[in-house]
Design a protein around this motif. Structure first.
Motif, PDB file in Angstrom:
ATOM      1  N   ALA A 188       0.806  -1.225   0.000  1.00 52.83           N
ATOM      2  CA  ALA A 188       0.000   0.000   0.000  1.00 52.83           C
ATOM      3  C   ALA A 188       0.837   1.272   0.000  1.00 52.83           C
ATOM      4  CB  ALA A 188      -0.917   0.010   1.225  1.00 52.83           C
ATOM      5  N   GLU A 189       2.150   1.140   0.164  1.00 51.06           N
ATOM      6  CA  GLU A 189       2.982   2.349   0.249  1.00 51.06           C
ATOM      7  C   GLU A 189       2.848   3.209  -1.003  1.00 51.06           C
ATOM      8  OE1 GLU A 189       7.577   3.805   0.012  1.00 51.06           O
ATOM      9  OE2 GLU A 189       7.224   1.803   0.847  1.00 51.06           O
ATOM     10  N   SER A 190       2.619   4.490  -0.775  1.00 54.43           N
ATOM     11  CA  SER A 190       2.533   5.445  -1.866  1.00 54.43           C
ATOM     12  C   SER A 190       3.143   6.749  -1.382  1.00 54.43           C
ATOM     13  CB  SER A 190       1.070   5.635  -2.269  1.00 54.43           C
ATOM     14  OG  SER A 190       0.965   6.467  -3.401  1.00 54.43           O
ATOM     15  N   SER A 191       2.967   7.799  -2.136  1.00 56.72           N
ATOM     16  CA  SER A 191       3.458   9.107  -1.711  1.00 56.72           C
ATOM     17  C   SER A 191       2.467  10.171  -2.158  1.00 56.72           C
ATOM     18  CB  SER A 191       4.846   9.402  -2.286  1.00 56.72           C
ATOM     19  OG  SER A 191       4.822   9.389  -3.696  1.00 56.72           O
ATOM     20  N   TYR A 201       6.440  22.539  -1.153  1.00 59.17           N
ATOM     21  CA  TYR A 201       5.733  21.273  -1.305  1.00 59.17           C
ATOM     22  C   TYR A 201       6.747  20.156  -1.514  1.00 59.17           C
ATOM     23  CZ  TYR A 201       1.236  23.625  -1.726  1.00 59.17           C
ATOM     24  OH  TYR A 201       0.111  24.368  -1.465  1.00 59.17           O
ATOM     25  N   ALA A 202       6.441  19.001  -0.969  1.00 55.24           N
ATOM     26  CA  ALA A 202       7.322  17.844  -1.134  1.00 55.24           C
ATOM     27  C   ALA A 202       6.494  16.578  -1.038  1.00 55.24           C
ATOM     28  CB  ALA A 202       8.415  17.840  -0.066  1.00 55.24           C
ATOM     29  N   TYR A 203       7.024  15.511  -1.619  1.00 56.73           N
ATOM     30  CA  TYR A 203       6.332  14.228  -1.559  1.00 56.73           C
ATOM     31  C   TYR A 203       6.640  13.540  -0.232  1.00 56.73           C
ATOM     32  CZ  TYR A 203       4.926  14.559  -6.412  1.00 56.73           C
ATOM     33  OH  TYR A 203       4.335  14.970  -7.585  1.00 56.73           O
ATOM     34  N   SER A 204       5.595  13.025   0.391  1.00 57.72           N
ATOM     35  CA  SER A 204       5.709  12.354   1.684  1.00 57.72           C
ATOM     36  C   SER A 204       5.008  11.002   1.610  1.00 57.72           C
ATOM     37  CB  SER A 204       5.078  13.221   2.776  1.00 57.72           C
ATOM     38  OG  SER A 204       5.263  12.652   4.051  1.00 57.72           O
ATOM     39  N   PRO A 205       5.491   9.979   2.331  1.00 58.40           N
ATOM     40  CA  PRO A 205       4.880   8.652   2.232  1.00 58.40           C
ATOM     41  C   PRO A 205       3.481   8.615   2.833  1.00 58.40           C
ATOM     42  CG  PRO A 205       6.501   8.699   4.000  1.00 58.40           C
ATOM     43  CD  PRO A 205       6.647   9.988   3.251  1.00 58.40           C
ATOM     44  N   THR A 206       2.648   7.779   2.267  1.00 59.93           N
ATOM     45  CA  THR A 206       1.306   7.519   2.794  1.00 59.93           C
ATOM     46  C   THR A 206       0.998   6.038   2.629  1.00 59.93           C
ATOM     47  OG1 THR A 206       0.222   7.998   0.674  1.00 59.93           O
ATOM     48  CG2 THR A 206       0.463   9.831   2.230  1.00 59.93           C
ATOM     49  N   PHE A 207       0.103   5.539   3.475  1.00 58.09           N
ATOM     50  CA  PHE A 207      -0.334   4.149   3.416  1.00 58.09           C
ATOM     51  C   PHE A 207      -1.852   4.145   3.605  1.00 58.09           C
ATOM     52  CE2 PHE A 207       3.961   4.307   4.950  1.00 58.09           C
ATOM     53  CZ  PHE A 207       4.616   3.245   4.348  1.00 58.09           C
ATOM     54  N   SER A 208      -2.587   3.868   2.544  1.00 59.26           N
ATOM     55  CA  SER A 208      -4.049   3.899   2.622  1.00 59.26           C
ATOM     56  C   SER A 208      -4.591   2.572   3.136  1.00 59.26           C
ATOM     57  CB  SER A 208      -4.645   4.204   1.247  1.00 59.26           C
ATOM     58  OG  SER A 208      -4.258   5.501   0.822  1.00 59.26           O
ATOM     59  N   GLY A 209      -5.755   2.644   3.789  1.00 58.33           N
ATOM     60  CA  GLY A 209      -6.417   1.447   4.300  1.00 58.33           C
ATOM     61  C   GLY A 209      -7.813   1.790   4.764  1.00 58.33           C
ATOM     62  N   GLU A 210      -8.622   0.778   5.048  1.00 56.21           N
ATOM     63  CA  GLU A 210     -10.011   1.024   5.402  1.00 56.21           C
ATOM     64  C   GLU A 210     -10.152   1.755   6.731  1.00 56.21           C
ATOM     65  OE1 GLU A 210     -11.806  -2.831   7.494  1.00 56.21           O
ATOM     66  OE2 GLU A 210     -11.177  -3.231   5.426  1.00 56.21           O
ATOM     67  N   GLU A 211      -9.143   1.674   7.616  1.00 60.35           N
ATOM     68  CA  GLU A 211      -9.214   2.391   8.889  1.00 60.35           C
ATOM     69  C   GLU A 211      -8.803   3.853   8.755  1.00 60.35           C
ATOM     70  OE1 GLU A 211      -8.322  -1.902   9.474  1.00 60.35           O
ATOM     71  OE2 GLU A 211      -7.317  -0.286   8.403  1.00 60.35           O
ATOM     72  N   GLY A 212      -8.312   4.219   7.582  1.00 59.16           N
ATOM     73  CA  GLY A 212      -7.876   5.586   7.346  1.00 59.16           C
ATOM     74  C   GLY A 212      -6.491   5.607   6.729  1.00 59.16           C
ATOM     75  N   GLY A 216       2.029  11.601   7.657  1.00 61.96           N
ATOM     76  CA  GLY A 216       2.739  12.399   8.649  1.00 61.96           C
ATOM     77  C   GLY A 216       3.873  11.644   9.298  1.00 61.96           C
ATOM     78  N   LEU A 217       4.112  11.926  10.570  1.00 58.82           N
ATOM     79  CA  LEU A 217       5.239  11.342  11.289  1.00 58.82           C
ATOM     80  C   LEU A 217       5.154   9.817  11.330  1.00 58.82           C
ATOM     81  CD1 LEU A 217       7.783  12.086  12.997  1.00 58.82           C
ATOM     82  CD2 LEU A 217       6.321  11.859  15.015  1.00 58.82           C
ATOM     83  N   THR A 218       3.943   9.276  11.507  1.00 58.32           N
ATOM     84  CA  THR A 218       3.790   7.824  11.571  1.00 58.32           C
ATOM     85  C   THR A 218       4.244   7.174  10.272  1.00 58.32           C
ATOM     86  OG1 THR A 218       1.934   8.063  13.101  1.00 58.32           O
ATOM     87  CG2 THR A 218       2.157   5.948  11.992  1.00 58.32           C
ATOM     88  N   ALA A 219       3.872   7.759   9.142  1.00 55.47           N
ATOM     89  CA  ALA A 219       4.281   7.210   7.845  1.00 55.47           C
ATOM     90  C   ALA A 219       5.780   7.365   7.621  1.00 55.47           C
ATOM     91  CB  ALA A 219       3.505   7.886   6.722  1.00 55.47           C
ATOM     92  N   LEU A 220       6.340   8.482   8.076  1.00 55.78           N
ATOM     93  CA  LEU A 220       7.787   8.692   7.932  1.00 55.78           C
ATOM     94  C   LEU A 220       8.569   7.633   8.697  1.00 55.78           C
ATOM     95  CD1 LEU A 220       8.095  12.581   8.243  1.00 55.78           C
ATOM     96  CD2 LEU A 220       8.589  11.205   6.214  1.00 55.78           C
ATOM     97  N   ILE A 221       8.071   7.252   9.869  1.00 59.02           N
ATOM     98  CA  ILE A 221       8.729   6.207  10.663  1.00 59.02           C
ATOM     99  C   ILE A 221       8.499   4.839  10.033  1.00 59.02           C
ATOM    100  CG2 ILE A 221       8.694   5.004  12.889  1.00 59.02           C
ATOM    101  CD1 ILE A 221       7.938   7.728  14.159  1.00 59.02           C
ATOM    102  N   LEU A 222       7.272   4.598   9.592  1.00 56.01           N
ATOM    103  CA  LEU A 222       6.904   3.287   9.089  1.00 56.01           C
ATOM    104  C   LEU A 222       7.680   2.895   7.836  1.00 56.01           C
ATOM    105  CD1 LEU A 222       5.019   0.818   9.194  1.00 56.01           C
ATOM    106  CD2 LEU A 222       3.297   2.181   7.969  1.00 56.01           C
ATOM    107  N   ARG A 223       7.874   3.833   6.930  1.00 58.00           N
ATOM    108  CA  ARG A 223       8.475   3.480   5.643  1.00 58.00           C
ATOM    109  C   ARG A 223       9.861   2.837   5.769  1.00 58.00           C
ATOM    110  NH1 ARG A 223       9.123   8.001   1.086  1.00 58.00           N
ATOM    111  NH2 ARG A 223      10.324   8.963   2.776  1.00 58.00           N
TER     112      ARG A 223
END
Length: 247
Positions: A188-191, A201-212, A216-223
């Motif tokens: 699911a990793e995207s940006s 402006y800059a590209y930042s990681p995101t992870f989509s899912g049914e819970e939301g 932000g910081l959580t995605a930066l750590i997770l990646r």
């Protein structure tokens, strides 16, 4: 259950990034880290003019924090546990996060992360916190928008979390406790192009899912934890389909 061989490999990967010149696995590249620190400092200096000196000093005193990155299994599938913050918390309402918070005087990051996990997921829950959490290591720090330096602590929940009913979260802080499989997160990793504190402006990681959406910081750590620690340990031959961002 998480095998001890896999946990030992995770511990080895994390420890390999600690040396005389490195404080752990970098969460973001050094040049981006310097830019982030500078932008946060400028942001905090502007905020100082809009709040009392006492309040600003209190923010400065809470300079260190820690979060727990909890690995678990759900029906035998390696997963990560997250919380979704309640709508009533003063900051980051309704956002997906790892358990964590500010360090108390004299606390180590690991102690902070474990204490916050117990507080957020419920001290009265039936999960065996004292025997069911195995610390695996820490990564490098990353500054939060508040200016606090955050240390991610990677740990394994070695007891069965079953359907997560073993947790009784504090509803004042946590709206939802849920898990996502490590493989699903990697797929699911995207940006996403986001506006930074300095207006750029800059590209930042995101992870989509049914819970939301995890961002932000959580995605930066997770990646980097996913890419450089968990996927090599659990799925060493996996390769993501399509283009992968290195930002």
């Amino acid at each position: 259950m998480l095998s001890q061989n896999t946990l030992s490999q995770i511990r080895k990967i994390l420890s390999s990034h600690h040396s005389d010149i490195s404080s752990g696995l970098p969460i973001i590249p050094p040049k981006h880290l310097e830019r982030r620190i500078k932008a946060i400092q400028e942001f905090q200096n502007k905020k100082k003019g809009n709040e009392g000196e006492q309040q600003h000093q209190q923010r400065r005193n809470n300079r260190c924090s820690a979060v727990l990155v909890p690995i678990c299994t759900v029906n035998g599938t390696p997963s990560i546990l997250f919380t979704r913050r309640s709508s009533s918390v003063p900051t980051h309402a309704n956002q997906i996060s790892f358990p964590g918070g500010h360090r108390h005087d004299g606390e180590l990051p690991e102690e902070t992360a474990l204490r916050e996990m117990r507080e957020e997921l419920g001290g009265d829950s039936s999960y065996p916190y004292d025997t069911g959490v195995e610390l695996l290591g820490t990564t490098g720090v990353i500054p939060a928008i508040s200016g606090s330096l955050v240390t991610p602590v990677v740990a394994a929940l070695t007891a069965d979390v079953r359907d997560l009913s073993v947790f009784c979260p504090d509803e004042r802080e946590v709206e939802l406790v849920f898990t996502r499989s490590i493989l699903d997160l990697a797929e699911a990793e995207s940006s996403e192009k986001l506006k930074l504190m300095d207006g750029r402006y800059a590209y930042s990681p995101t992870f989509s899912g049914e819970e939301g959406k995890i961002w932000g910081l959580t995605a930066l750590i997770l990646r980097p934890v996913l890419r450089h620690v968990l996927m090599p340990a659990f799925y060493p031959h996996w390769k993501k389909r399509g283009k992968v961002s290195n930002l």
